[in-house]
Enzyme design. Structure first.
Site, mmCIF file in Angstrom:
data_model
loop_
_atom_site.group_PDB
_atom_site.id
_atom_site.type_symbol
_atom_site.label_atom_id
_atom_site.label_comp_id
_atom_site.label_asym_id
_atom_site.label_seq_id
_atom_site.Cartn_x
_atom_site.Cartn_y
_atom_site.Cartn_z
ATOM 1 N N CYS A 112 0.817 -1.221 0.000
ATOM 2 C CA CYS A 112 0.000 0.000 0.000
ATOM 3 C C CYS A 112 0.849 1.269 0.000
ATOM 4 O O CYS A 112 0.320 2.358 0.206
ATOM 5 C CB CYS A 112 -0.883 0.032 1.245
ATOM 6 S SG CYS A 112 -2.135 -1.218 1.211
ATOM 7 N N ALA A 118 9.873 -3.026 3.521
ATOM 8 C CA ALA A 118 11.060 -2.523 4.225
ATOM 9 C C ALA A 118 10.940 -2.786 5.726
ATOM 10 O O ALA A 118 11.925 -3.134 6.394
ATOM 11 C CB ALA A 118 11.229 -1.029 3.956
ATOM 12 N N SER A 119 9.730 -2.683 6.259
ATOM 13 C CA SER A 119 9.545 -2.939 7.696
ATOM 14 C C SER A 119 9.732 -4.419 8.011
ATOM 15 O O SER A 119 10.355 -4.778 9.014
ATOM 16 C CB SER A 119 8.142 -2.479 8.119
ATOM 17 O OG SER A 119 8.047 -2.420 9.520
ATOM 18 N N ASP A 160 13.067 3.776 1.881
ATOM 19 C CA ASP A 160 12.153 3.044 2.772
ATOM 20 C C ASP A 160 12.912 2.409 3.926
ATOM 21 O O ASP A 160 12.536 2.548 5.099
ATOM 22 C CB ASP A 160 11.390 1.970 1.985
ATOM 23 C CG ASP A 160 10.455 2.579 0.956
ATOM 24 O OD1 ASP A 160 9.667 1.832 0.351
ATOM 25 O OD2 ASP A 160 10.507 3.803 0.749
HETATM 26 N N1 LIG Z 1 3.947 -8.612 7.183
HETATM 27 C C1 LIG Z 1 4.710 -9.143 6.215
HETATM 28 N N2 LIG Z 1 5.227 -10.389 6.367
HETATM 29 C C2 LIG Z 1 6.025 -10.920 5.391
HETATM 30 N N3 LIG Z 1 6.331 -10.309 4.216
HETATM 31 C C3 LIG Z 1 5.814 -9.083 4.033
HETATM 32 C C4 LIG Z 1 4.986 -8.434 4.998
HETATM 33 N N4 LIG Z 1 4.622 -7.220 4.496
HETATM 34 C C5 LIG Z 1 5.191 -7.115 3.275
HETATM 35 N N5 LIG Z 1 5.903 -8.230 2.998
HETATM 36 C C6 LIG Z 1 6.627 -8.492 1.747
HETATM 37 O O1 LIG Z 1 6.672 -7.286 0.994
HETATM 38 C C7 LIG Z 1 5.926 -7.443 -0.224
HETATM 39 C C8 LIG Z 1 5.200 -6.132 -0.529
HETATM 40 O O2 LIG Z 1 6.238 -5.195 -0.796
HETATM 41 P P1 LIG Z 1 5.988 -3.922 -1.744
HETATM 42 O O3 LIG Z 1 7.258 -3.148 -1.756
HETATM 43 O O4 LIG Z 1 5.393 -4.329 -3.020
HETATM 44 O O5 LIG Z 1 4.874 -3.094 -0.962
HETATM 45 P P2 LIG Z 1 5.099 -2.012 0.192
HETATM 46 O O6 LIG Z 1 6.490 -2.107 0.739
HETATM 47 O O7 LIG Z 1 3.985 -2.167 1.161
HETATM 48 O O8 LIG Z 1 4.910 -0.644 -0.600
HETATM 49 P P3 LIG Z 1 6.027 0.486 -0.912
HETATM 50 O O9 LIG Z 1 7.287 -0.267 -1.258
HETATM 51 O O10 LIG Z 1 5.458 1.258 -2.058
HETATM 52 O O11 LIG Z 1 6.156 1.292 0.351
HETATM 53 C C9 LIG Z 1 4.967 -8.582 0.043
HETATM 54 O O12 LIG Z 1 4.601 -9.202 -1.200
HETATM 55 C C10 LIG Z 1 5.848 -9.500 0.882
HETATM 56 O O13 LIG Z 1 6.779 -10.197 0.050
HETATM 57 C C1 LIG Z 2 8.961 3.924 -5.475
HETATM 58 C C2 LIG Z 2 10.061 4.108 -4.451
HETATM 59 O O1 LIG Z 2 10.709 5.363 -4.661
HETATM 60 C C3 LIG Z 2 9.503 4.157 -3.051
HETATM 61 C C4 LIG Z 2 8.680 2.973 -2.673
HETATM 62 O O2 LIG Z 2 8.133 3.158 -1.375
HETATM 63 C C5 LIG Z 2 11.061 2.953 -4.613
HETATM 64 C C6 LIG Z 2 12.358 3.198 -3.831
HETATM 65 O O3 LIG Z 2 12.655 4.354 -3.484
HETATM 66 O O4 LIG Z 2 13.060 2.176 -3.592
HETATM 67 MG MG LIG Z 3 8.220 -1.901 -0.439
#
Ligand SMILES: Nc1ncnc2c1ncn2[C@@H]1O[C@H](COP(=O)(O)OP(=O)(O)OP(=O)(O)O)[C@@H](O)[C@H]1O
Ligand SMILES: C[C@@](O)(CCO)CC(=O)[O-]
Ligand SMILES: [Mg+2]
Length: 317
Positions: A112, A118-119, A160
């Site tokens: 989302c 990253a967390s 991130d």
């Molecule tokens: N609670 C969790 N437990 C295990 N893996 C997770 C969890 N949350 C996220 N992940 C991993 O991260 C992937 C999602 O990462 P993605 O970078 O696409 O989304 P995001 O980090 O939420 O968004 P953004 O990078 O834009 O901030 C999931 O498919 C999974 O592989």
């Molecule tokens: C889209 C992006 O800029 C942020 C994702 O949260 C990718 C990155 O910085 O690694």
């Molecule tokens: Mg991510």
């Protein structure tokens, strides 16, 4: 049993451009991922939010191709890279590793734009190093974490993982991290932001980042985003700050990472707030709105009318 926690993040300005060396401004927020690591006869990875469990020998983790493991990829890559780092920097003997059960649970909605990957990565790095009795400082954690997101995504910035490691309010440029202090920090602390969950993302960050890489006008768009970030650093007026958010969103729209639903909620933020933009990789996920306290009730009513989930985002130091 070891227990560690990591926050989430929102990007106020500069996502995607930051992958190409432009500045971004990001903030750690109070949603958290919890990682526990405990003794176990066999090595088990338990991803409670994804309802997925994997039993895997540690030797296999040390030699895996992370992208063969779907949703486990960030966590497995984080374990692999942490063990390799501990072996090369902290004298951990990889031939004699105790098995463990690692469990992740998170408040962060996945994919989302709030840094769930990253967390998950940073809490895994901290959990594994603590389980094997090695202390890693924030610089080491952030470095390993950035390496994980690059390895899994192909392209990534440090934004991130650094924001989730160091917390607070950060400026990132060419993967160099600077804590934001002074007038800008005080101004942003005086702002009220709502995070609006708009829709499920159909694509992962890695896919979105790789699609942007093929955009024919990306360099011109990134240059304009870079100018906006520069202006935001000396803008301590909510009206003007909100306009910069709107401008950043329009450029992300040009980049092709917004959606009709994200645009709809941004329009609500422009009418009933000072401004709004998508946050994170886009393709769905969340919008951040800078609240105009004088019109907050109208904003809330409009979001409720449109069944948009929202919460107030609070910075975590
Ligand atoms: N609670 C969790 N437990 C295990 N893996 C997770 C969890 N949350 C996220 N992940 C991993 O991260 C992937 C999602 O990462 P993605 O970078 O696409 O989304 P995001 O980090 O939420 O968004 P953004 O990078 O834009 O901030 C999931 O498919 C999974 O592989
Ligand atoms: C889209 C992006 O800029 C942020 C994702 O949260 C990718 C990155 O910085 O690694
Ligand atoms: Mg991510």
């Amino acid at each position: 049993m070891v227990l560690v926690e990591s926050p989430a993040k929102v990007i106020l300005f500069g996502e995607h451009a930051v992958v190409y060396g432009y500045r971004a401004i990001s903030m750690a927020i109070d949603l958290k991922t919890t990682c526990t690591v405990e003794e176990s006869d066999t090595t088990i990875i338990n991803l409670k939010d994804l309802k997925k469990r994997l039993e895997i020998p540690i030797e296999e983790i040390l030699n895996l191709d992370v992208n063969e493991y779907g949703d486990f990829k960030y966590v497995l890559c984080a374990i692999k890279n942490t063990l390799l780092y501990l072996s090369s920097h902290k004298n951990l003997d990889l031939r004699d590793l105790r098995s463990f059960k690692l469990t992740l649970t998170s408040q962060i909605p996945i994919s989302c734009g709030l840094g769930s990957s990253a967390s998950a990565t940073i809490s895994t790095i901290r959990g594994i190093s603590k389980f094997y009795g090695s202390y890693l400082n924030d610089d080491e954690v952030a470095k390993i974490g950035f390496g994980v997101e690059k390895e899994v995504q192909g392209k990534a910035s440090a934004t991130d993982t650094a924001t989730i490691t160091y917390k607070g309010l950060l400026e990132i440029e060419r993967n160099n991290i600077k804590r934001i202090k002074g007038e800008l920090k005080e101004f942003i602390k005086s702002c009220k932001f709502l995070i609006c969950y708009c829709e499920e993302r159909k694509k992962k960050t890695s896919e979105l980042v790789n699609e942007v890489a093929k955009h024919k006008n990306k360099d011109e768009i990134f240059r304009k985003i870079g100018n906006i970030v520069e202006k935001s650093k000396i803008t301590f007026n909510k009206n003007e700050f909100g306009k910069l958010m709107n401008m950043n969103h329009n450029l992300l729209k040009e980049l092709g990472v917004s959606t009709l639903k994200l645009d709809e909620v941004v329009e609500i933020g422009k009418i009933y707030g000072y401004g709004a933009k998508l946050t994170g990789a886009g393709g769905g996920g969340c919008v951040i709105i800078l609240v105009d306290e004088g019109k907050e009730d109208d904003l809330i009513n409009e979001l409720k009318e449109r069944d948009v989930e929202y919460f107030e985002c609070r910075m975590v130091y």
